[in-house]
Design an enzyme around this catalytic site. Structure first.
Site, PDB file in Angstrom:
ATOM      1  N   PRO A 191      13.519  43.856  57.178  1.00 48.69           N
ATOM      2  CA  PRO A 191      13.714  42.871  55.893  1.00 48.69           C
ATOM      3  C   PRO A 191      15.435  42.684  55.048  1.00 48.69           C
ATOM      4  CG  PRO A 191      12.281  44.236  54.615  1.00 48.69           C
ATOM      5  CD  PRO A 191      12.677  44.818  55.763  1.00 48.69           C
ATOM      6  N   THR A 192      16.024  44.353  55.018  1.00 50.01           N
ATOM      7  CA  THR A 192      16.808  44.537  54.350  1.00 50.01           C
ATOM      8  C   THR A 192      18.185  44.158  55.320  1.00 50.01           C
ATOM      9  OG1 THR A 192      17.435  46.867  55.137  1.00 50.01           O
ATOM     10  CG2 THR A 192      16.088  46.690  53.382  1.00 50.01           C
ATOM     11  N   CYS A 193      19.218  44.484  54.867  1.00 50.35           N
ATOM     12  CA  CYS A 193      20.279  43.858  55.375  1.00 50.35           C
ATOM     13  C   CYS A 193      21.476  44.666  56.178  1.00 50.35           C
ATOM     14  CB  CYS A 193      21.204  43.000  54.085  1.00 50.35           C
ATOM     15  SG  CYS A 193      20.697  41.585  53.618  1.00 50.35           S
ATOM     16  N   ASP A 194      20.120  45.887  56.625  1.00 50.06           N
ATOM     17  CA  ASP A 194      21.414  47.356  56.681  1.00 50.06           C
ATOM     18  C   ASP A 194      20.894  46.427  57.823  1.00 50.06           C
ATOM     19  OD1 ASP A 194      22.858  49.312  57.833  1.00 50.06           O
ATOM     20  OD2 ASP A 194      21.463  50.302  56.312  1.00 50.06           O
ATOM     21  N   ASN A 239      17.630  47.465  48.589  1.00 54.47           N
ATOM     22  CA  ASN A 239      17.467  45.613  48.532  1.00 54.47           C
ATOM     23  C   ASN A 239      16.661  44.838  47.716  1.00 54.47           C
ATOM     24  OD1 ASN A 239      18.930  43.899  51.666  1.00 54.47           O
ATOM     25  ND2 ASN A 239      19.776  43.962  49.843  1.00 54.47           N
TER      26      ASN A 239
END
Ligand code: PLP
Length: 396
Positions: free
Chosen positions: A335-338, A375
């Site tokens: 789910p994270t933006c990484d 995040n």
């Protein structure tokens, strides 16, 4: 909620049984996703299997891979002992009523507070692998007994723990000689061949090397050592099937039989006890087509329960609740933006809808233990099943 225990064998096969699907769906309906389903019955079965495979060995569960109160309580009821490495782990076993004489503290490098916290609890067995650490015990010499940790390199293991800790046989003899002069009691030797070790020969070689050190100690006129701690590292089957534990342990028992009868043997299994006891459940939050592939974005990922993909190189078997037979090359992302937050780069999956559930097996060891809140994605909640034998319980 299903009212029967999960079949242990069902955890290691890949497709979900109707019973598992029902349990997963009911759990998500009640608690939401992501979840970790911890089945204490599997913890019990794994402990019993290893105890049968190593009949003359006292098993100290190493808390590190899954420091969870339900696991501690389940194993305490089985008669297990415990292996601690930090004051947090001391607090956890103390809070669950584990008698201190069932514990050893095996971190080779400690602060004074780590030693005093463990001693205040009543744990008196510690590990050293160098002379600097030995000196830390001068002030506690009437209260403690030490194990000297040896190092045997193992390039095959997931984690070659002998790179970071342990000493040579020569240094072990020097430490034991110095301890004698300082009046510090040395109980025995220990080693850790590395986690998820695929060959029992690593243990055999280490046991025979320790046997030699024990003989040398006697020849030097030093007090005989009473204990050998053969560490953890016992392997489990992830995507790839490995040798069943009773076969894996046969040569280890043979090597142990060559030690003097007076030597008490301990082990510190972690992964083996807990890896198969947890299934993770994540749900699809969104999806996109990128370069001809389906990307599904889950509510759990590399920074959460799947942290073992980075830290532990484990290959968790992944299944979907949706069992359509028509599958497409897909990517499972966290789910994270990484951008590194990808759980599976190339996996064949049926067409999934948002909200559909993705299940990973063998998620008990080094998963939630190394998860973060990066995040602000919350860690998966752990739901405990079958904590009491024959009684279905559901405790968060
Ligand atoms: C991590 C660790 C263990 C457990 O190892 P597994 O490979 O999970 O069995 C045991 N002993 C020590 C000292 C450890 O650091």
């Amino acid at each position: 909620m299903a009212n029967s225990a999960l079949d242990f064998s069902a955890f290691s096969s890949s497709a979900l049984s109707a019973e598992e699907t029902q349990l997963i769906e009911a759990s998500v309906a009640q608690f939401g996703a992501p979840l970790l389903l911890l089945d204490c019955e599997v913890v019990r079965q794994q402990y019993r299997a290893l105890a049968r495979a190593l009949p003359n060995v006292t098993l100290h569960f190493a808390l590190k891979p899954l420091p969870h109160a339900s696991v501690v309580r389940t194993l305490l009821a089985e008669g297990a002992s415990f292996d601690l490495a930090t004051s947090g782990e001391v607090e956890l076993v103390a809070s669950q009523g584990v008698p201190a004489d069932k514990t050893i503290h095996t971190h080779p490098i400690k602060r004074d507070s780590d030693i005093s916290d463990a001693l205040n609890y009543g744990c008196t067995v510690f590990v050293v692998d160098n002379l600097n650490e030995l000196d830390k015990f001068i002030t506690y010499k009437d209260q403690v007994e030490l194990l000297v940790r040896l190092s045997f390199r193992n390039a095959e293991a997931f984690a070659d723990l002998s790179k970071k800790f342990g000493c040579t046989t020569e240094m072990a003899i020097e430490i034991i000689t110095q301890a004698q002069q300082l009046g510090i009691r040395i109980k025995g030797l220990s080693f850790h061949v590395g986690s998820q070790t695929s060959s029992p020969q690593k243990y055999v070689d280490a046991i025979l090397a320790c046997k030699q050190v024990m003989e040398t100690i006697v020849q030097l006129g030093l007090p005989a050592l009473s204990t050998l701690d053969i560490g953890g590292g016992f392997p489990v089957s992830y995507a790839k099937q490995i040798t069943p534990i009773e076969i894996f342990c046969a040569p280890i028992n043979e090597a142990l039989a060559s030690l003097p009868q007076t030597v008490q043997v301990l082990a510190e299994p972690g992964r083996f006890i807990v890896a198969p006891a947890v299934m993770s459940v994540a749900s699809v939050m969104g999806q996109a087509i990128r370069e001809g592939k389906m990307w599904y974005y889950l509510d759990d990922g590399i920074y959460g329960s799947f942290s073992g993909l980075m830290f532990d190189e484990a290959d968790y078997p992944i299944v979907t609740v949706n069992q359509d037979t028509q599958c497409f090359p897909s990517v499972l992302a966290g789910p994270t933006c990484d951008s590194i937050d990808v759980v599976a780069e190339s996996i064949m999956l049926p067409k999934l809808n948002n909200g559909d559930l993705i299940v990973a097996r063998m998620m008990g060891a080094y998963t939630s233990a190394t998860a973060t809140d990066f995040n602000f994605f919350k860690r998966a909640q752990t739901i405990t099943l079958n904590e009491h034998e024959n009684i279905q319980t559901l405790v968060c």
